[in-house]
Motif scaffolding. Sequence first.
Motif, PDB file in Angstrom:
ATOM      1  N   LYS A 129      19.894  -0.913  16.677  1.00 44.83           N
ATOM      2  CA  LYS A 129      21.215  -0.472  16.216  1.00 44.83           C
ATOM      3  C   LYS A 129      21.720  -1.362  15.090  1.00 44.83           C
ATOM      4  CE  LYS A 129      25.568   1.194  18.121  1.00 44.83           C
ATOM      5  NZ  LYS A 129      26.343   1.449  19.360  1.00 44.83           N
ATOM      6  N   ARG A 172      21.624   7.341  11.928  1.00 43.99           N
ATOM      7  CA  ARG A 172      22.190   7.792  13.204  1.00 43.99           C
ATOM      8  C   ARG A 172      21.099   7.860  14.271  1.00 43.99           C
ATOM      9  NH1 ARG A 172      24.957  11.920   9.866  1.00 43.99           N
ATOM     10  NH2 ARG A 172      27.015  11.098   9.348  1.00 43.99           N
ATOM     11  N   ASN A 201      20.456   4.386  15.457  1.00 41.41           N
ATOM     12  CA  ASN A 201      21.549   3.872  16.288  1.00 41.41           C
ATOM     13  C   ASN A 201      21.549   4.420  17.708  1.00 41.41           C
ATOM     14  OD1 ASN A 201      22.572   2.171  14.316  1.00 41.41           O
ATOM     15  ND2 ASN A 201      23.949   3.737  13.472  1.00 41.41           N
ATOM     16  N   ILE A 202      20.878   5.563  17.935  1.00 44.64           N
ATOM     17  CA  ILE A 202      20.814   6.072  19.311  1.00 44.64           C
ATOM     18  C   ILE A 202      19.470   5.760  19.968  1.00 44.64           C
ATOM     19  CG2 ILE A 202      22.550   7.863  18.948  1.00 44.64           C
ATOM     20  CD1 ILE A 202      20.302   9.917  18.760  1.00 44.64           C
ATOM     21  N   ARG A 206      26.259  13.654  14.972  1.00 40.94           N
ATOM     22  CA  ARG A 206      27.355  12.675  15.105  1.00 40.94           C
ATOM     23  C   ARG A 206      27.875  12.600  16.546  1.00 40.94           C
ATOM     24  NH1 ARG A 206      29.266  15.381  10.411  1.00 40.94           N
ATOM     25  NH2 ARG A 206      28.863  14.185   8.489  1.00 40.94           N
ATOM     26  N   LYS A 207      27.769  13.694  17.266  1.00 43.50           N
ATOM     27  CA  LYS A 207      28.321  13.750  18.623  1.00 43.50           C
ATOM     28  C   LYS A 207      27.341  13.279  19.688  1.00 43.50           C
ATOM     29  CE  LYS A 207      31.235  17.686  17.330  1.00 43.50           C
ATOM     30  NZ  LYS A 207      31.472  19.139  17.515  1.00 43.50           N
ATOM     31  N   ILE A 208      26.116  12.994  19.280  1.00 45.64           N
ATOM     32  CA  ILE A 208      25.081  12.578  20.240  1.00 45.64           C
ATOM     33  C   ILE A 208      24.993  11.059  20.280  1.00 45.64           C
ATOM     34  CG2 ILE A 208      22.610  12.616  20.733  1.00 45.64           C
ATOM     35  CD1 ILE A 208      22.524  15.411  19.445  1.00 45.64           C
ATOM     36  N   ASP A 209      25.059  10.488  21.455  1.00 49.33           N
ATOM     37  CA  ASP A 209      24.961   9.025  21.570  1.00 49.33           C
ATOM     38  C   ASP A 209      23.811   8.593  22.475  1.00 49.33           C
ATOM     39  OD1 ASP A 209      25.923   9.727  24.035  1.00 49.33           O
ATOM     40  OD2 ASP A 209      27.881   8.758  23.795  1.00 49.33           O
ATOM     41  N   ASP A 210      22.956   9.549  22.843  1.00 45.97           N
ATOM     42  CA  ASP A 210      21.810   9.230  23.692  1.00 45.97           C
ATOM     43  C   ASP A 210      20.597   9.989  23.166  1.00 45.97           C
ATOM     44  OD1 ASP A 210      20.062  10.153  26.279  1.00 45.97           O
ATOM     45  OD2 ASP A 210      20.864   8.133  26.528  1.00 45.97           O
ATOM     46  N   LYS A 211      19.512   9.279  22.962  1.00 50.23           N
ATOM     47  CA  LYS A 211      18.352   9.921  22.338  1.00 50.23           C
ATOM     48  C   LYS A 211      17.742  11.006  23.221  1.00 50.23           C
ATOM     49  CE  LYS A 211      15.002   6.347  23.725  1.00 50.23           C
ATOM     50  NZ  LYS A 211      14.021   5.360  23.221  1.00 50.23           N
ATOM     51  N   GLU A 214      19.339  13.210  24.899  1.00 47.52           N
ATOM     52  CA  GLU A 214      20.076  14.434  24.628  1.00 47.52           C
ATOM     53  C   GLU A 214      19.530  15.121  23.384  1.00 47.52           C
ATOM     54  OE1 GLU A 214      24.656  15.938  23.642  1.00 47.52           O
ATOM     55  OE2 GLU A 214      24.278  13.833  24.190  1.00 47.52           O
TER      56      GLU A 214
END
Length: 318
Positions: free
Chosen positions: A205, A216, A219-220, A299-304, A306
């Motif tokens: 990250k 992005r 970062n996830i 942008r709305k995803i914070d877990d790979k 997903e």
Amino acid sequence: MTREEMVNTTRAILAKAGFDVSSAINIRSICFDVVGRKDKTVLIIKVLGNVDAFSRENADEMKIMADALDASPILIGETSSSGKLEKGIIYTRFKIPIISNETLADQLLEEVPPFIFAAPGGLYVKIDSDTLRQIREERGISLGTLAETAGVSRRTIQMYENGMGAMIDAALRLEEFLDTPIIEPLDPFDYQKDDSVRSHEVSGKGNSTGFTPLDRLVNIGFSITPIFRGPFEAITRDNDHNMVLLTGIGTEESKLIQKALIASELSNLAHKHSVVIVQKKHSTDSIKSTALVTDDELRKIDDKSELTDIILSRSTKK
């Protein structure tokens, strides 16, 4: 023969040999032209009339692609500054094997492998070092006797027994003296992966690739290797699940479909997955087997996991 004709010849040889073959990648400054697969053999191929035009940067990107696709990189050529590439000889440039289409046809269609490789100083063959040592020891032949027979030093015979290539004349003299075949065939597709290619990866990250959508992904939790001479922008890896994604960025609408189609074809051949990150939502969420994911979704995803689930669900809609 034009380069286009050479590419078509290469594709025809692969197809005749039973390979599934990609379309020719007709994009300027791309690091490869054709991908072929047969069983577990995947070849990523660049075709050039004069192989001296093959740059180190091109070689590095071919190695990155080969690592991602579990493939063997190979350069098909006609000539170099030294003249015509000879049939039955493997040349190298920046550690990428180079052969002619004639040698490719012999290897794949006639089952006649090359036996000679070019290296600084001349042409060489590979000696079966274990057989050479075994025969010498079983027959009680001294290193000096073999050295005198081959016209080389005792130290050179020891190096042959440790796997060093031999000049053709020396190897033939040894075979004749020992009355045993010791010259081995070569496999132009026997590529040893270059571990240094992973040094181009960006992970962790906060680290940057220079492309916002790819950052992005970093970062996830994904690892990104940017591609500058490919039909897509990056190799994306989920190292936790041993997953590889061919990743494009669809910033130019006119090139989006072409990019997605190429990524789809290559990912299917290599048994990988592909995704293109687009700026706005399209009427479909995939093109062939390439998943389309919008910037807004990303942008709305914070877990790979997903994102992986989204890509897998969309990439199955061919």
